[in-house]
Design an enzyme around this catalytic site. Structure first.
Site, short mmCIF file in Angstrom:
data_model
loop_
_atom_site.label_atom_id
_atom_site.label_comp_id
_atom_site.label_asym_id
_atom_site.label_seq_id
_atom_site.Cartn_x
_atom_site.Cartn_y
_atom_site.Cartn_z
N HIS A 92 32.88 49.22 35.21
CA HIS A 92 33.30 49.97 34.02
C HIS A 92 32.80 51.41 34.06
O HIS A 92 33.48 52.34 33.63
CB HIS A 92 32.81 49.27 32.74
CG HIS A 92 33.41 47.91 32.57
ND1 HIS A 92 33.01 47.01 31.63
CD2 HIS A 92 34.40 47.27 33.27
CE1 HIS A 92 33.71 45.89 31.73
NE2 HIS A 92 34.56 46.04 32.72
N ASP A 147 40.12 42.48 36.02
CA ASP A 147 38.98 43.18 35.41
C ASP A 147 39.00 44.65 35.84
O ASP A 147 39.95 45.12 36.45
CB ASP A 147 37.66 42.46 35.70
CG ASP A 147 37.35 42.32 37.18
OD1 ASP A 147 37.84 43.14 37.97
OD2 ASP A 147 36.62 41.38 37.54
O1 T3D Z 1 31.89 39.11 40.35
C1 T3D Z 1 32.87 39.87 40.36
O2 T3D Z 1 32.73 41.05 40.62
C2 T3D Z 1 34.23 39.32 40.08
C3 T3D Z 1 35.22 40.41 40.18
C4 T3D Z 1 36.22 40.34 41.08
C5 T3D Z 1 37.11 41.49 41.24
C6 T3D Z 1 38.14 41.30 42.36
O3 T3D Z 1 38.41 42.28 43.02
S1 T3D Z 1 38.82 39.79 42.57
C7 T3D Z 1 39.87 40.02 43.99
C8 T3D Z 1 39.09 39.99 45.28
N1 T3D Z 1 39.96 40.29 46.39
C9 T3D Z 1 40.78 39.37 46.92
O4 T3D Z 1 40.90 38.25 46.45
C10 T3D Z 1 41.57 39.80 48.14
C11 T3D Z 1 41.08 39.06 49.38
N2 T3D Z 1 41.75 39.56 50.55
C12 T3D Z 1 43.03 39.22 50.86
O5 T3D Z 1 43.67 38.45 50.16
C13 T3D Z 1 43.62 39.82 52.10
O6 T3D Z 1 42.57 40.25 52.94
C14 T3D Z 1 44.50 41.05 51.77
C15 T3D Z 1 45.81 40.57 51.10
C16 T3D Z 1 43.79 42.04 50.87
C17 T3D Z 1 44.88 41.78 53.09
O7 T3D Z 1 45.43 40.85 54.00
P1 T3D Z 1 45.58 41.28 55.54
O8 T3D Z 1 46.24 40.13 56.22
O9 T3D Z 1 46.24 42.62 55.61
O10 T3D Z 1 44.08 41.47 56.09
P2 T3D Z 1 43.01 40.32 56.42
O11 T3D Z 1 43.14 39.93 57.85
O12 T3D Z 1 43.06 39.24 55.42
O13 T3D Z 1 41.63 41.13 56.21
C18 T3D Z 1 41.07 41.94 57.23
C19 T3D Z 1 39.57 41.69 57.23
O14 T3D Z 1 39.03 42.08 55.94
C20 T3D Z 1 39.24 40.20 57.37
O15 T3D Z 1 38.02 40.11 58.08
P3 T3D Z 1 38.00 39.49 59.58
O16 T3D Z 1 38.65 38.15 59.49
O17 T3D Z 1 38.79 40.47 60.38
O18 T3D Z 1 36.55 39.46 59.93
C21 T3D Z 1 39.00 39.75 55.93
O19 T3D Z 1 38.15 38.64 55.82
C22 T3D Z 1 38.32 41.00 55.36
N3 T3D Z 1 38.52 41.05 53.90
C23 T3D Z 1 39.67 41.29 53.24
N4 T3D Z 1 39.45 41.27 51.93
C24 T3D Z 1 38.15 41.02 51.75
C25 T3D Z 1 37.54 40.87 53.01
N5 T3D Z 1 36.24 40.61 53.14
C26 T3D Z 1 35.52 40.48 51.99
N6 T3D Z 1 36.04 40.61 50.76
C27 T3D Z 1 37.34 40.88 50.60
N7 T3D Z 1 37.84 41.06 49.37
#
Ligand code: T3D
Length: 265
Positions: A92, A147
């Site tokens: 925030h 959020d």
């Molecule tokens: O307590 C609180 O604060 C609660 C509040 C929460 C607020 C939020 O933001 S909730 C939402 C959190 N974010 C997500 O749920 C998104 C998670 N990520 C994804 O769904 C996908 O990564 C994407 C759609 C964003 C992108 O997909 P893509 O295929 O282009 O990339 P990828 O291969 O999934 O990601 C590349 C790398 O980034 C991968 O690592 P690796 O396997 O190469 O070692 C992936 O794990 C990493 N990564 C992507 N998003 C996150 C992440 N690592 C940690 N946290 C992430 N959010």
């Protein structure tokens, strides 16, 4: 302006300050350090009179993938207790500073902007995106509510019905579609993205900064108030704007048939 951040790159070009979230290996997922640094950087930019436009962007192929889910998980496994609403106050601080700083803030989005990263982009005054942009209100995918101001920004930008769809289905919105529904201001081909951002940011940084700050106050307050309240505020703000050097110089420039030069005062 501090520049020695662990997860941010800071670059100043004239009056434009570019803040780049820099954890490209995880698509700029926001961990505690990045979040604390982002809050510090936007607060410093808000205070610094040499900064007349802020650009917020991400390093590598993404704007940001939201909360770092690995550190969230590790925190829980390590017995972190505190309520999430307390943690949210740190987000925030960032979105409130962006909304209230008296100068324009642009989100420059390429690639994915998911979860809280998406909502930080929505907090900015304008969003310019590349045609590979993907907006995802990813919260419902992991059983959470939007959020960081998402529940506030979304219906105001795209209407209640579309906001509900984006928040509940958490499907990707492409850059061109985001432009079509009003989620972003402009979607441009990737090859033109950097030039378009640089030109717009420099244009804003050379504009009447005091008036821009007052415009932010007028537009954001008016979205919440009735017509008469907005008209009253308009008068109060115009009383301030009309006294600025930029206004007086711009009128003189018009009468002398020369281009105005704004100093932000
Ligand atoms: O307590 C609180 O604060 C609660 C509040 C929460 C607020 C939020 O933001 S909730 C939402 C959190 N974010 C997500 O749920 C998104 C998670 N990520 C994804 O769904 C996908 O990564 C994407 C759609 C964003 C992108 O997909 P893509 O295929 O282009 O990339 P990828 O291969 O999934 O990601 C590349 C790398 O980034 C991968 O690592 P690796 O396997 O190469 O070692 C992936 O794990 C990493 N990564 C992507 N998003 C996150 C992440 N690592 C940690 N946290 C992430 N959010």
């Amino acid at each position: 302006m501090r520049t020695d951040f662990q997860h941010l790159l800071i670059q100043q070009d004239g009056g434009v300050l570019t803040i780049t979230m820099n954890r490209p290996e995880v698509l700029n997922a926001i961990n505690e350090t990045l979040l604390a640094e982002l809050a510090q950087a936007v607060e410093a930019a808000a205070q610094d009179e040499a900064v007349r436009c802020v650009v917020l962007t991400g390093a590598g192929r993404a704007f940001g993938s939201g909360q770092d889910l690995r550190s969230l998980d590790e925190g829980r496994a390590g017995g972190a207790t505190g309520k999430v609403s307390e943690h949210l106050q740190k987000y925030h601080r960032v979105v409130l500073t962006i909304r209230t700083m008296p100068k324009p803030v642009l989100a420059a989005v390429r690639g994915v902007a998911a979860g809280i990263s998406c909502n930080i982009a929505l907090a900015c005054d304008m969003r310019i995106v590349a045609d590979d942009a993907r907006f995802i209100e990813a919260f419902a995918r992991i059983g959470l509510v939007p959020d960081g101001g998402g529940g506030y920004f979304l219906p105001r930008l795209v209407g209640v019905g579309k906001a509900m769809e984006l928040a509940m289905l958490a499907d990707e919105v492409s850059g061109p579609e985001a432009e079509r529904i009003g989620l972003v201001n402009k979607c441009v081909p990737q090859a033109e993205f950097e030039v378009v951002i640089a030109e717009l940011a420099q244009r804003l940084a050379k504009g009447p900064t005091r008036a821009y700050g007052l415009i932010k106050k007028l537009i954001y307050t008016s979205a919440e108030s009735d017509f008469e309240t907005s008209l009253r505020l308009e008068g109060e703000l115009q009383d301030i704007a009309i006294e600025t050097e930029d206004h007086q110089n711009a009128v003189a420039a018009f009468l002398q048939k020369r281009p105005p030069e704004y100093r932000g005062r």
